[in-house]
Design an enzyme around this catalytic site. Sequence first.
Site, PDB file in Angstrom:
ATOM      1  N   SER A   1       0.809  -1.217   0.000  1.00  0.00           N
ATOM      2  CA  SER A   1       0.000   0.000   0.000  1.00  0.00           C
ATOM      3  C   SER A   1       0.844   1.269   0.000  1.00  0.00           C
ATOM      4  CB  SER A   1      -0.974   0.060   1.180  1.00  0.00           C
ATOM      5  OG  SER A   1      -1.614   1.314   1.243  1.00  0.00           O
TER       6      SER A   1
ATOM      7  N   TYR B   1       7.013   3.231   0.181  1.00  0.00           N
ATOM      8  CA  TYR B   1       6.887   1.831  -0.236  1.00  0.00           C
ATOM      9  C   TYR B   1       7.786   1.528  -1.426  1.00  0.00           C
ATOM     10  CZ  TYR B   1       4.913  -2.367  -2.339  1.00  0.00           C
ATOM     11  OH  TYR B   1       4.764  -3.619  -2.905  1.00  0.00           O
TER      12      TYR B   1
ATOM     13  N   VAL C   1      -7.547  -2.333  -5.678  1.00  0.00           N
ATOM     14  CA  VAL C   1      -8.696  -1.753  -6.364  1.00  0.00           C
ATOM     15  C   VAL C   1      -9.706  -2.805  -6.849  1.00  0.00           C
ATOM     16  CG1 VAL C   1      -7.503  -1.655  -8.608  1.00  0.00           C
ATOM     17  CG2 VAL C   1      -9.387  -0.071  -8.124  1.00  0.00           C
TER      18      VAL C   1
ATOM     19  N   ASP D   1       0.652   7.839  -6.231  1.00  0.00           N
ATOM     20  CA  ASP D   1       0.123   6.926  -7.240  1.00  0.00           C
ATOM     21  C   ASP D   1       0.748   7.199  -8.608  1.00  0.00           C
ATOM     22  OD1 ASP D   1      -1.483   5.487  -5.580  1.00  0.00           O
ATOM     23  OD2 ASP D   1      -3.374   6.406  -6.192  1.00  0.00           O
TER      24      ASP D   1
END
Length: 324
Positions: free
Chosen positions: A92, A155, A199, A286
Amino acid sequence: MDYTSLTFPENSVFLVTGGAGFIGSNLCEAILGMGYRVRCLDDLSNGRRDNIADFADHPNFEFLEGDIRDYDMCLFAVTGADYVLHQAAWGSVPRSIEMPLVYEDINVRGTLNMLEAAKRRDVKRFVYASSSSVYGDDSTLPKVEGREGHPLSPYAETKRACEAYGRLYKSLYGVETVGLRYFNVFGRRQNPDGAYAAVIPRFIRLLMAGDRPVIYGDGLQSRDFTYIDNVIDANLKACAAPCDATGDVYNVACGGGEQLIDVLDVLQAALGTHIEPDFQPPRPGDVRDSRADITKAQRALGYDPTFSFADGIQCAIDWYRENL
């Protein structure tokens, strides 16, 4: 999926870290089906006992509850293992932006613990999960290994660090490492709940409940969605690949690029729903578009995705219908 074309020495032992998670539990199940022994290490912070319930009593399966941040546990878990499939990590992008110190501790230090333990116990092959997030702000499509941009999240930075350690342990110590850059994996056992759910399962859960699915951004961003069985295949082929293929990283994907709004339309058609999505502002970290070049994995590992996006999405829908 039939993996009988891949063979390993009799009585081989596979250690799967994060083996009670989404990808890890599917790996455990596949390897048990091949007739080999599986040891699962998981601290159950993200993994779930439900994921391993179907084979928990299998005579060739062993479960260890433990944390990869505990080096002594890593050393204990790897003792007697021939192959390590290192899946344990916190995923995530949004959560990593909120908790960078935790991500560094689990993803980087935990991976380093496992690599050192694997070196000490002379494992045959150490295959570890990386991520397409390492491509960062590089806008070139398709994504090709060796052409990475700047990471956009903690991440992504942790996964890049793990790749560097993977290469280092091959060049310095001779540990046969293989890094697999997963591109948006989906399929059975993927958790649809929580603020950080992936998603596709999140869309399915909301549509089946009659709720509006949330799309961050305009919905035109694209992803190379990759069905779980393709990822299992890549891991097993990485274990069996020639030594010359080690010390490197490979894209694991389908080579496609579905836009989120189109994915939602496919799910709505399959589920018989007509619910208007709730568009929200894009999330920090993102990536806008992601599509993989899988040529390198095809040549070095013999990887060839069997499941297309269309095949995989139907399998996933069928599984969630039976299990939600």
